[in-house]
Scaffold this active site. Structure first.
Site: not given
Ligand code: PMP
Length: 428
Positions: A145, A240, A268
């Site tokens: 994701y 990511d 995060k």
């Molecule tokens: N990339 C990863 C690996 C994530 O775990 C997340 C959110 N869980 C995101 C992107 C998206 O981040 P956000 O919810 O702050 O938009």
């Protein structure tokens, strides 16, 4: 027996005004059934719901709160910043301070830009990669994701997996066509794809440790294969690390595997609980971002002073306390205790942990990719989740999410959790 009358009433009210009563789908408990808890406050490792039930929290706002809830230094830093003004839409010194703290741990991010979420970070990194290479195709892995931008919502694990939505409605076919997906940990499929299409691929984006199909770690040599394939085709490699950044190690997965990506996305933890994301990488690539170059990306609240203050103080405490590496012992205690509890109860599980991220799949044998993860008995997970909740332990309300530890979790918290797990495994 815990009662949840007030949460139920609040959820009914919220559902009249907000789709599904929540502002992010997995919060709605659809993956486990029942009514979501409305949280009133948090302190350290604990949260209290609207009915005054207390829980040891392993959700931690889905990862950001590596220092636990309401860490006094973070709260003080945010209050101080707020008293000086909420936002200026002009540069502040704090942005440079946070950038420096990030770069100290992520030297690959020679230039970086702050945004407001992980989604913005990955979306922007993809745009820069396309701008730099002049190519359109991107590659991602099934079950990874990367936020909810159109082109990345293809076989995206996480909330979609929880709700059984492999790809989102509303994504134009033209966008999805430019996203190629591969099974995680399949180096052969990767090499074949780059052999055939490499010259058209702008970037490959991956979670170098997967945290959105439950927890899935790369096989030996897989990350190296990814680096080789992208380099060989002059495609950019985007790590990511929104979830893994300052989580699996201070320097993230790139430090653990000793691999230097072209671009990195963070979120995060670097916001300490405030809305922050960041993307950055090789200077030559990031120099394309406006106003230096032609790749446009902007934000009214980007680099917000409150968010920067929370991030700065969080990263300072992380450095001072040797986090997240200092959480290793607690993590091991939890991992071993959970595995033992399952074994004694005769429940088949596959437990896995990296640093302060952990996950229990309800199946036998290793989980190497999204297909394996989907074999987990999600109904069993749901029963386990509720049995834990009833015993005052808050885990992720979906099999396809991971649990997080914080520096506020004590040995006694872990012992209490393992005691609850013994009863919960026996009860299901
Ligand atoms: N990339 C990863 C690996 C994530 O775990 C997340 C959110 N869980 C995101 C992107 C998206 O981040 P956000 O919810 O702050 O938009």
């Amino acid at each position: 027996m815990r009662t949840h009358q007030r949460s139920e009433a609040l959820f009914a009210e919220a559902s009249k005004r907000i789709p599904g009563g929540v502002d992010s789908p997995v919060r709605a408990f659809r993956g486990v059934g029942g009514t979501p808890l409305f949280i009133e406050r948090g302190q350290g490792s604990r949260v209290w719901d609207a009915d005054e039930n207390e829980y040891i929290d392993y959700v931690l706002s889905w990862g950001p709160l590596i220092l636990g809830h309401a860490h006094p230094r973070v709260v003080e830093a945010v209050c101080k910043a707020a008293s000086r003004g909420m936002s200026f839409g002009a540069p502040t010194e704090a942005e440079t301070d946070l950038a420096e703290l990030v770069q100290e741990a992520y030297p690959s991010m020679e230039l970086l830009r702050f945004v407001n979420s992980g989604t913005e970070a990955t979306m922007s990194a993809i745009r820069v990669a396309r701008g730099f290479t002049g190519r359109d195709l991107i590659v991602k892995f099934d079950g990874c994701y990367h936020g909810h931008a159109d082109g990345l919502l293809v076989k995206a694990g996480s909330g979609g997996a929880t709700l059984g939505i492999p790809d989102s409605a509303g994504v134009p076919a033209d966008y999805a066509r430019n996203t190629i997906t591969l099974p995680y940990n399949d180096a052969e499929a990767l090499e074949n794809l780059f052999f055939q299409e490499g010259k058209n691929i702008a970037a490959l984006i991956l979670e170098p440790i997967g945290g959105n199909m439950g927890l899935v770690v790369p096989d030996d040599g897989f990350i190296e294969a990814v680096r080789r394939a992208t380099k060989g085709s002059n495609s950019l490699l985007i790590f990511d690390e929104v979830m893994t950044g300052f989580r699996v190690a201070r320097g993230g997965a790139q430090d653990i595997y000793g691999i230097c990506p072209d671009l990195t996305t963070l979120g995060k933890v670097i916001g300490g609980g405030m809305p922050v994301g960041a993307y950055g990488g090789r200077r030559a690539v990031m120099e394309l971002v406006a106003p230096l170059g032609p790749v446009y990306q902007a934000g009214t609240l980007s680099g917000n002073p409150l968010a920067m203050a929370a991030g700065i103080e969080t990263l300072r405490v992380i450095r001072e306390e040797g986090l997240p590496e200092a959480l290793e012992e607690r993590g091991r205690q939890l991992e071993e205790g959970m595995a033992e509890a399952a074994r004694v109860a005769g429940v088949d599980t596959w437990g896995i942990r990296r640093g302060s991220m952990f996950c229990t799949f309800f199946q036998q044998g290793a989980v190497r990719n999204f297909e394996d993860a989907q074999r987990s008995d999600t109904e069993m997970y749901a029963r386990f989740f509720h049995a834990m909740l009833e015993r005052g332990i808050s885990m992720a309300p979906s099999q396809f999410e991971v649990g997080f530890l914080s520096s506020a979790h004590t040995e006694a918290d872990i012992e209490e959790t393992i005691r609850a797990a013994r009863e919960a495994f026996a009860a299901i």
